[in-house]
Scaffold this active site. Structure first.
Site, PDB file in Angstrom:
ATOM      1  N   LYS A   1      36.298 -24.498 -43.114  1.00  0.00           N
ATOM      2  CA  LYS A   1      37.289 -25.521 -43.617  1.00  0.00           C
ATOM      3  C   LYS A   1      37.740 -26.531 -42.573  1.00  0.00           C
ATOM      4  CE  LYS A   1      41.504 -23.665 -44.046  1.00  0.00           C
ATOM      5  NZ  LYS A   1      42.374 -24.442 -43.065  1.00  0.00           N
TER       6      LYS A   1
ATOM      7  N   CYS B   1      38.580 -20.191 -41.981  1.00  0.00           N
ATOM      8  CA  CYS B   1      39.124 -21.186 -41.104  1.00  0.00           C
ATOM      9  C   CYS B   1      37.951 -22.111 -40.600  1.00  0.00           C
ATOM     10  CB  CYS B   1      39.627 -20.634 -39.878  1.00  0.00           C
ATOM     11  SG  CYS B   1      41.213 -19.840 -40.371  1.00  0.00           S
TER      12      CYS B   1
ATOM     13  N   GLU C   1      48.274 -22.012 -34.827  1.00  0.00           N
ATOM     14  CA  GLU C   1      48.126 -20.536 -34.560  1.00  0.00           C
ATOM     15  C   GLU C   1      46.533 -20.393 -34.191  1.00  0.00           C
ATOM     16  OE1 GLU C   1      45.596 -20.251 -38.160  1.00  0.00           O
ATOM     17  OE2 GLU C   1      45.767 -18.750 -36.745  1.00  0.00           O
ATOM     18  N   PHE C   2      46.425 -19.368 -33.336  1.00  0.00           N
ATOM     19  CA  PHE C   2      44.919 -19.114 -32.855  1.00  0.00           C
ATOM     20  C   PHE C   2      44.782 -17.596 -33.176  1.00  0.00           C
ATOM     21  CE2 PHE C   2      44.644 -23.149 -31.248  1.00  0.00           C
ATOM     22  CZ  PHE C   2      46.008 -23.561 -30.881  1.00  0.00           C
TER      23      PHE C   2
ATOM     24  N   LEU D   1      28.999 -16.395 -27.863  1.00  0.00           N
ATOM     25  CA  LEU D   1      27.395 -16.571 -27.844  1.00  0.00           C
ATOM     26  C   LEU D   1      26.710 -15.497 -28.468  1.00  0.00           C
ATOM     27  CD1 LEU D   1      27.055 -18.071 -24.202  1.00  0.00           C
ATOM     28  CD2 LEU D   1      26.889 -19.311 -26.244  1.00  0.00           C
TER      29      LEU D   1
END
Ligand code: UDX
Length: 434
Positions: free
Chosen positions: A263, A260, A151-152, A250
């Protein structure tokens, strides 16, 4: 199609609710019976914009059911998504014990073909371990496949990211697994990458790690801008117009947090080390990120001369806006460092205070920005919530002991605040405060 989701956290609940909204029948399982009971009552275990409505609609249309038994999930559908947590161990390695436990339970219930899909972020080669665990447990001859479908989803935009992804990644080892997942994802019109399981697992870790490197890069440039008196916002704008670089990610600030990036970066470093490598670049990115929090506290100290007996008003505690998630939030380290130097801290966050008990000992939680500012020697912005963007600065000036704003996310216009009589200190925006 019928699908099952094991684990109703930020990934599982969003995945199940969105698949239900696309017309599938979804069985969602979690071993946390309190969480299942809350979901069955229409409650939400965490804040995610748009999710509550999706879940409510799915339950009303009888497309979503909640259960506590993995056997129910196995009986319910051919495709079973594994969405359980993979937290970091102290050495940075991903703790896959929940994944193993779930796979073992699935395998014990298998009586006919099932496709197990790892959606949790897992180290490369986890698919092989899942296969071995199943082979040891499943009754002889019962067929199964294991696939990777990383997943994103960004917290605060997870529903949007699921329904309109930049890409769908399918790591499969059989045509049956490939056709099942292509069928399931057909309603989502995004590029699909079909590859092997290991490459799919690596796409996830490599993507998140690259984004973390990009952030630590711009935060390093921000430090340089402070030293020479340049403006990192303009530098980022100039860099970002190069299509090979891209403007996203940026935004210099107090560093990345969340469940996320920290980790996944640690896990990727460990993966490289276990294979005999040394991911120096990632180690440096993690080091820069940790240092960014200390550097921010130094900026505040240099602005106020010292922090002892000072009152600091903190705007934003969540690791990013539009979430109530405090996991690895920069605010936790920054507030603790303020207090260690003798400062009194007041704070407000639109959503995260609901989960802040015990996380910020000694902090005075306020009901809004203006109560936070009362008697403060400075206001510090740590999370760029939209509601912090248009403030009544004339009113704030009257409430504060000193009109000083230290902007950890470069939300405000330095010139505008200075014209209102504020001392403004940004991140990477001009010389250090003194
Ligand atoms: C991330 C990945 O984006 C997502 O694809 C993956 O599935 C899960 O991890 P998330 O952690 O929810 O998502 O939030 P994201 O929006 O990616 O921001 C991560 C951290 O970077 C936040 O702490 C945010 O404040 C910080 N950030 C982001 C910056 O400091 N500057 C930026 O320009 C962008």
């Amino acid at each position: 199609m019928d699908i099952s989701i094991i684990g109703t956290g930020h990934v599982g609940l969003v995945t199940g609710a969105c698949f239900a909204d696309l017309g599938n029948r979804v069985m969602m399982v979690d071993d946390d019976r309190r969480k299942i009971a809350l979901l069955k009552r229409g409650g939400m275990p965490f804040y995610e914009p748009g999710l509550e409505e999706l879940v409510r609609r799915g339950v009303a249309q009888r497309r979503i059911r909640f259960a506590a038994s993995i056997k129910d999930a196995v009986d319910h559908s051919l495709i079973i998504f594994i969405c359980v947590g993979t937290p970091a161990r102290p050495n940075g390695e991903a703790d896959l014990s929940a994944v193993e436990r779930v796979c073992h339970a699935i395998a014990k219930s298998l009586r006919a073909y099932r496709l197990l899909v790892e959606k949790s972020t897992v180290p490369v080669e986890t698919g092989e371990w899942i296969t071995r665990t199943c082979q040891l447990t499943i009754r002889r001859g019962v067929p199964f496949d294991v696939a990777s479908n990383p997943e994103f989803l960004r917290e605060g935009q997870a529903v949007q990211d699921f329904l309109h992804p930049d890409r769908i990644v399918l790591g499969v080892e059989s045509t049956r697994a490939k056709s099942l997942l292509l069928e399931l994802y057909k309603p989502i019109k995004s590029p699909v990458i079909v590859t092997d399981v290991k490459s799919a697992e690596l796409i996830k870790h490599a993507s998140n790690s690259f984004l973390a490197v990009k952030l630590s890069f711009i935060n390093t440039v921000a430090r340089l801008c402070e030293q020479v008196g340049a403006d990192v916002v303009k530098v980022a704008e100039g860099m970002g117009l190069d299509r090979r670089i891209g403007r996203a990610f940026l935004d210099a600030g107090v560093g990345y947090g969340g469940s996320c990036f920290p980790k996944d970066v640690a896990a990727f470093i460990r993966i490289a080390e276990k294979l005999g490598g040394d991911f120096q670049l990632l180690k440096a990115a993690a080091r820069v990120n940790d240092e960014q929090r200390r550097h921010f506290v130094t900026r505040v100290r240099e602005t106020l001369w010292n922090l002892n007996h000072k009152t600091i008003g903190v705007l934003g505690l969540a690791f990013k806006p539009d979430t109530d998630d405090l996991r690895e939030a920069p605010s936790i380290d920054i507030v603790r460092m303020f207090q260690e130097e003798g400062a009194q801290v007041r704070a407000f966050d639109p959503k995260a205070m609901a989960h802040a008990d015990g996380v910020f000992p000694g902090v005075a939680f306020c009901k809004d920005v203006y109560e936070t500012a009362r008697g403060a020697d400075c206001l510090v912005l740590l999370t760029e919530w939209n509601e912090f963007k248009e403030l009544d600065f004339a009113r704030l000036k009257k409430l504060m002991r000193h009109p000083t704003v230290i902007d950890g996310r470069n939300v405000y216009d330095p010139g505008a605040l200075r014209r209102l009589g504020f001392r403004y200190v940004g991140t990477g925006r001009g010389h250090a405060p003194h």
